[in-house]
Design a protein around this motif. Structure first.
Motif, short mmCIF file in Angstrom:
data_model
loop_
_atom_site.label_atom_id
_atom_site.label_comp_id
_atom_site.label_asym_id
_atom_site.label_seq_id
_atom_site.Cartn_x
_atom_site.Cartn_y
_atom_site.Cartn_z
N GLY A 1 0.85 -1.06 0.07
CA GLY A 1 -0.11 -0.18 0.16
C GLY A 1 0.83 1.32 -0.13
N ARG A 2 1.76 1.17 -0.78
CA ARG A 2 2.86 2.42 -0.61
C ARG A 2 1.79 3.32 -0.98
NH1 ARG A 2 5.32 4.03 -5.53
NH2 ARG A 2 3.75 2.13 -6.71
N LYS A 3 2.81 4.91 -0.58
CA LYS A 3 1.86 5.85 -0.55
C LYS A 3 2.99 7.44 -0.79
CE LYS A 3 -2.90 5.14 1.67
NZ LYS A 3 -3.42 5.51 2.57
N ILE A 4 4.09 6.81 0.78
CA ILE A 4 5.24 8.42 0.49
C ILE A 4 6.26 7.49 -0.80
CG2 ILE A 4 6.77 9.14 1.46
CD1 ILE A 4 4.83 8.68 4.13
N LEU A 5 6.71 6.62 -0.90
CA LEU A 5 7.93 6.33 -1.86
C LEU A 5 7.36 5.83 -3.14
CD1 LEU A 5 9.43 4.12 0.58
CD2 LEU A 5 10.07 5.76 0.68
N LYS A 6 8.11 6.74 -4.14
CA LYS A 6 8.01 5.99 -5.37
C LYS A 6 8.19 4.97 -5.77
CE LYS A 6 11.40 10.02 -6.32
NZ LYS A 6 12.86 10.76 -6.89
N GLY A 7 7.34 3.87 -7.34
CA GLY A 7 7.56 3.15 -7.21
C GLY A 7 8.78 2.92 -8.17
N THR A 8 8.62 1.52 -8.43
CA THR A 8 10.21 1.07 -9.86
C THR A 8 10.57 2.14 -10.71
OG1 THR A 8 10.20 -0.97 -9.13
CG2 THR A 8 11.17 -0.76 -10.98
N THR A 9 11.15 1.52 -11.55
CA THR A 9 11.78 2.82 -13.28
C THR A 9 12.76 1.64 -13.62
OG1 THR A 9 12.93 4.32 -12.09
CG2 THR A 9 10.50 5.09 -12.50
N SER A 10 12.76 1.82 -15.20
CA SER A 10 14.02 1.35 -15.68
C SER A 10 14.75 2.75 -16.08
CB SER A 10 13.34 0.27 -16.92
OG SER A 10 12.29 -0.54 -16.90
N LEU A 11 15.53 2.50 -16.19
CA LEU A 11 16.99 2.76 -16.16
C LEU A 11 17.56 2.44 -17.37
CD1 LEU A 11 18.82 3.77 -12.95
CD2 LEU A 11 17.47 4.88 -14.06
N ASN A 12 17.70 3.11 -19.13
CA ASN A 12 19.48 2.78 -19.50
C ASN A 12 20.68 3.12 -18.81
OD1 ASN A 12 20.59 2.74 -21.81
ND2 ASN A 12 19.43 3.54 -23.62
N LEU A 13 21.48 2.12 -18.71
CA LEU A 13 22.74 2.35 -18.15
C LEU A 13 23.82 3.24 -18.84
CD1 LEU A 13 22.85 -0.70 -15.59
CD2 LEU A 13 22.19 1.49 -15.04
N SER A 14 23.23 2.77 -19.53
CA SER A 14 24.72 3.93 -21.04
C SER A 14 24.47 5.48 -21.23
CB SER A 14 23.97 3.08 -22.61
OG SER A 14 22.26 3.82 -22.94
N ASN A 15 23.19 5.93 -20.53
CA ASN A 15 23.15 7.10 -20.83
C ASN A 15 22.76 7.95 -19.63
OD1 ASN A 15 20.13 7.25 -20.82
ND2 ASN A 15 19.98 7.59 -22.98
N ALA A 16 22.61 6.69 -18.37
CA ALA A 16 22.06 7.73 -16.94
C ALA A 16 23.30 7.81 -16.29
CB ALA A 16 21.49 6.31 -16.56
N PRO A 17 23.11 8.74 -14.94
CA PRO A 17 24.57 8.68 -13.92
C PRO A 17 24.58 7.83 -13.38
CG PRO A 17 22.79 10.36 -13.28
CD PRO A 17 22.04 9.62 -14.62
N GLU A 18 23.76 6.69 -13.12
CA GLU A 18 23.89 6.10 -11.86
C GLU A 18 24.41 4.61 -13.07
OE1 GLU A 18 20.18 8.15 -11.01
OE2 GLU A 18 21.16 7.62 -13.08
#
Length: 533
Positions: free
Chosen positions: A141-158
């Motif tokens: 029942g998540r309300k505060i926390l953000k949900g899952t997203t996908s990242l393209n690691l070739s251009n994301a800072p992560e």
């Protein structure tokens, strides 16, 4: 509490000053029970200060089908965030995906997939990870926390710190927790509501006599003994729960614990962003790398059997090598022994469910009431720091059977000391502190707010300048702050202050810590003489 025949008489006596013991004491005293607690060392001196410092649902536990445990933990994350926004906050976790990710051993999920998808040969498919993260997002029942997203690691800072072979990642939410401060704040709140909290006090024996427990305590500093009469005991001894059953209360119980050592290393800062990584090895095991104390990175944890609770757990050379090599398989710049600035290890007292490996042993808690001695005792096995409040509520359901007038549950949403401000109120609180105490620099303000929340104003009091705070022991740890920790948070020596009430031990020199220890010892002597007069 009352006095009877020169002895303290209480409803509940709690053995153990870790998170479970202090959580139960706080809940019980808030329901109208008289409570006393004894911890043989400092609060949170064992398992409860040696965690990975996360409030998390336990994503990997879904593979063991521990859905109830995961759901309860996920719900608790947000309940706890609201009650302690100073010592807990949301964090984002990056899970890099690669096609060779494998299951660890024979999990229930892996056994099914090996039958229906034998060509995968134990590998973990991307769709299964995404499905697990979907459950993780929605079970609680998540309300505060953000949900899952996908990242393209070739251009994301992560993706910058990671090896180029990682192209895709999933990013999800969990929470940070200052584990040892959580314990102390529960103890403080319990005491404020009427409980008696004893540190460095050993339970020498507990004997049943005429339907009540006669508990003999010994102060480890003075060697003085006293007797407490309790209508019920709670054995929250953590790694020592079995020893307490056998040697302190001397009852025959079939349940036991499985001691599992979890070790961590702290390195110099490995990357610049503020997100954590969830890495999975080719053996199916997982570790986290977590931004830590601004200038460091925390890496852990291991799972190794630990046979004797009296043997102090340490992060072995083999475990250090394991964590270094594990992280280096993901990071562009390999981690080396020279990067390590500190290591720590704790023993998790898991309920012994007969699992084949330390990793597979259940992280769920088990509570057992024993009346074989005549008077009741509640033995607490296992538990996760994330579910400590729910564990306490469940414990009170068992305890209330012996105390018909016990009041209803109350802890959900009730702030811990210093936490009475909004989840998103840290920055405004920092600004207010800077306005009232303009001599504080930004880093000092941030540390005080993250440690004490609203209580930072109490710590600083009427100070108009840094000089008003007394001796500076290094890294802006002042005599006034240490005095406050002695008076309000049970601190007795430098180790209590620099490794459990804070992590300033990472920054202070050995000479600075020794000076603090000498100063605190002198304060203790003066206080003792004053009481004697």
């Amino acid at each position: 509490m009352n006095q009877h025949a020169n002895h303290t008489v209480v409803d509940l006596f709690v053995i153990g000053g870790g998170i479970n013991g202090c959580g139960i004491a706080r809940d019980a005293v808030g329901r109208g029970l008289s409570v006393e607690l004894a911890e043989m060392n400092d609060l949170a001196s064992a398992t409860s200060s040696a965690s990975t410092k996360l409030f998390h649902g336990g994503l990997r536990y879904l593979e063991y089908w521990e859905v109830r445990l995961v759901r309860e933990a996920l719900i608790e994350r947000e309940t706890l965030l609201k009650a302690m926004p100073h010592i807990s906050w949301p964090m984002r976790f990056v899970l890099p995906y690669h096609k060779d990710m494998r299951f660890e051993g024979d999990t229930p999920t892996s056994k099914i997939l090996n039958v229906v998808m034998p060509w995968m040969k134990g590998r973990r498919p991307a769709w299964l990870i995404r499905f697990g993260l979907f459950l993780y997002d929605n079970l609680g029942g998540r309300k505060i926390l953000k949900g899952t997203t996908s990242l393209n690691l070739s251009n994301a800072p992560e993706g910058a710190p990671l090896q180029d072979r990682f192209e895709k990642a999933y990013e999800y939410s969990d929470c940070w927790i200052e584990d040892s401060r959580l314990v102390v704040l529960n103890a403080r709140d319990a005491e404020a509501r009427g409980a008696r909290i004893n540190v460095r006090t050993k339970v020498v024996s507990a004997e049943q006599n005429d339907g009540v427990w006669h508990v003999t305590l010994e102060d480890k500093d003075s060697a003085e003994r006293r007797l407490v009469v309790a209508r019920m005991l709670v054995n929250a001894g953590g790694p020592w729960v079995g020893d307490i059953i056998r040697n302190t209360v001397r009852i025959n119980a079939t349940e036991g614990v499985r001691l599992v050592r979890g070790s961590h290393i702290v390195t110099s800062k490995l990357y610049d962003h503020d997100k954590c990584y969830f890495f999975q090895g080719e053996d199916g095991r997982i570790i986290f790398t977590i931004p830590y104390e601004t200038d460091f990175t925390l890496i852990g944890t291991t799972d190794a059997e630990h046979s004797d609770p009296s043997v102090k757990p340490v992060c072995t050379e083999e475990e250090q090598d394991y964590l270094i090599n594990f992280a280096s398989k993901y990071l562009k710049k390999p981690v080396t022994k020279d990067d390590i600035v500190w290591s720590y290890s704790g023993v998790r007292p898991l309920y012994d469910d007969g699992a084949s490996s330390a990793t597979a042993a259940t992280r769920d808690y088990v509570l057992k009431v024993d009346q074989s001695a005549g008077a009741p005792i509640l033995n607490v096995f296992g538990g996760k720091i994330t579910t400590y409040r729910r564990l306490a509520e469940t414990a009170l359901e068992e305890i209330a059977a012996f105390f018909p007038d016990t009041q209803k549950p109350w802890t959900a949403g009730v702030a811990l000391p210093g936490g009475d401000f909004p989840v998103d109120g840290v920055e405004p609180l920092k600004a207010l502190l800077r306005t009232q105490y303009p001599f504080l620099d930004e880093r000092w303000v941030a540390r005080l707010v993250r440690a004490y929340g609203m209580d930072a104003f109490e710590v600083l009091g009427d100070a108009k300048s840094e000089a008003d705070l007394g001796q500076n022991f290094g890294t802006n740890l002042t005599a006034r702050e240490v005095d406050w920790l002695i008076e309000n948070e049970y601190a007795r020596c430098a180790e209590d202050v620099v490794w459990r009430r804070s992590k300033l031990g990472l920054r202070l020199t050995a000479d600075e810590i020794k000076a603090l220890d000498d100063w605190m010892a002198d304060v203790a002597v003066k206080s003792s003489k004053k009481r004697a007069v």
